[in-house]
Write an enzyme that holds these catalytic residues in place. Structure first.
Site, PDB file in Angstrom:
ATOM      1  N   ASP A  86       1.247  15.065 -23.508  1.00 11.04           N
ATOM      2  CA  ASP A  86       1.383  14.064 -22.449  1.00 11.04           C
ATOM      3  C   ASP A  86       1.217  12.668 -23.034  1.00 11.04           C
ATOM      4  OD1 ASP A  86      -1.439  14.300 -22.895  1.00 11.04           O
ATOM      5  OD2 ASP A  86      -1.574  15.672 -21.211  1.00 11.04           O
TER       6      ASP A  86
ATOM      7  N   ASP B  33     -10.904  19.904 -12.680  1.00 12.25           N
ATOM      8  CA  ASP B  33     -10.197  20.367 -11.486  1.00 12.25           C
ATOM      9  C   ASP B  33      -9.134  21.413 -11.819  1.00 12.25           C
ATOM     10  OD1 ASP B  33      -8.310  18.813 -12.740  1.00 12.25           O
ATOM     11  OD2 ASP B  33      -7.973  17.447 -11.059  1.00 12.25           O
TER      12      ASP B  33
ATOM     13  N   HIS C  89      -6.696  21.175 -14.175  1.00 10.88           N
ATOM     14  CA  HIS C  89      -5.395  20.739 -14.677  1.00 10.88           C
ATOM     15  C   HIS C  89      -5.262  21.050 -16.173  1.00 10.88           C
ATOM     16  CE1 HIS C  89      -7.577  16.836 -15.620  1.00 10.88           C
ATOM     17  NE2 HIS C  89      -6.889  16.990 -16.730  1.00 10.88           N
TER      18      HIS C  89
ATOM     19  N   GLU D 169      -1.762  18.008 -12.292  1.00 13.91           N
ATOM     20  CA  GLU D 169      -2.875  17.960 -11.357  1.00 13.91           C
ATOM     21  C   GLU D 169      -2.736  19.057 -10.291  1.00 13.91           C
ATOM     22  OE1 GLU D 169      -5.313  16.224 -12.159  1.00 13.91           O
ATOM     23  OE2 GLU D 169      -4.940  14.068 -12.334  1.00 13.91           O
TER      24      GLU D 169
END
Length: 260
Positions: free
Chosen positions: A66, A135, A137, A142
């Protein structure tokens, strides 16, 4: 999915062994390179093997998982700069052999499509290094991300920006709002996915990723669908797993010839 629970230093050696196998057995190896805290010990171990054992990256290519959108050129937290510091500068991996999604492009959707095409043209990723967010990801996919998604623009949640503030002097307001990330479908196309997670803060996400239902709520659960996914955990990250003793036993009894 193979789950390995071991001390953090051992996890780095296990992951480095898998990378080394790719480098030594493939004529043109392609590595998927993650950033964040999770892979740093791995990059340290790879740099050590290069310096002390002559492990060569000269024939390899790397693709970033990313990249931030909106950070100025030369910013130390651009992911190209991070990988440059942590791996490229410490090995013989050629700088021009590392490609990332172009967060500076005027036409971001076209840049994302070009990045997917570049991965395909390289023959696909042999081994993709991954971490996992609190979370769930992976990459910057996400919660709510399509399980079939490809490289695209994503908006970071407040939680992710808060988690990443440690790289920006502790101020979440300095963390960009947008990123380009390989999609979950892109990650699934790697021939081997290796996820590293350490620390109690990752335990809840790890429990979902490894033992929870496959769901866009916890994007990392998509790895349960991968034909060759390895999850490397320390005791703290594994602390909420129900089957942790099973994972320990299967790793202890694994035939050496199987590799990772």
């Amino acid at each position: 999915m193979e789950v390995v629970v071991a001390p953090a230093a051992e996890l780095a050696r296990i992951a480095a062994g898998a990378v080394e196998e790719v480098l030594r057995t493939r004529p043109a190896p392609v590595l998927g390179l993650a950033t964040g805290s999770s892979p740093l010990a791995l990059y340290d171990e790879l740099a050590r093997r290069h310096a002390e054992k002559g492990l060569s990256f000269a024939h390899a290519r790397g693709f970033l998982l990313d990249e931030y959108v909106g950070l100025p050129p030369g910013h130390p937290e651009r992911y190209r700069a991070v990988v440059g510091r942590e791996l490229v500068a410490r090995t013989d991996l050629p700088p021009d052999a590392v490609l990332g999604p172009d967060g500076d492009a005027e036409d971001l959707p076209t840049a994302c499509a070009a990045y997917e095409a570049a991965i395909d043209a390289a023959g696909g990723i042999d081994l993709q290094v991954l971490g996992v967010g609190t979370d769930g990801h992976v990459g910057f996919n996400e919660p709510g991300s399509s399980l079939a998604s490809r490289t695209r623009l994503k908006t970071l949640t407040a939680r992710t920006r808060s988690d990443n503030a440690r790289f920006f002097g502790g101020d979440a307001e300095d963390v960009p709002h947008h990123v380009l990330t390989q999609g979950l479908g892109t990650i699934l196309r790697a021939r081997h996915a290796v996820l590293l997670a350490t620390g109690e803060a990752k335990a809840a996400a790890v429990a979902q990723v490894v033992e929870g239902p496959v769901s866009a709520r916890w994007p990392g659960t998509v790895l349960q669908l991968h034909p060759h996914a390895t999850v490397l955990l320390d005791d703290a990250a594994a602390s909420r797993l129900e089957l942790v003793e099973h994972y320990r036993a299967t790793w202890a009894g694994k035939p050496a010839w199987q590799g990772l």
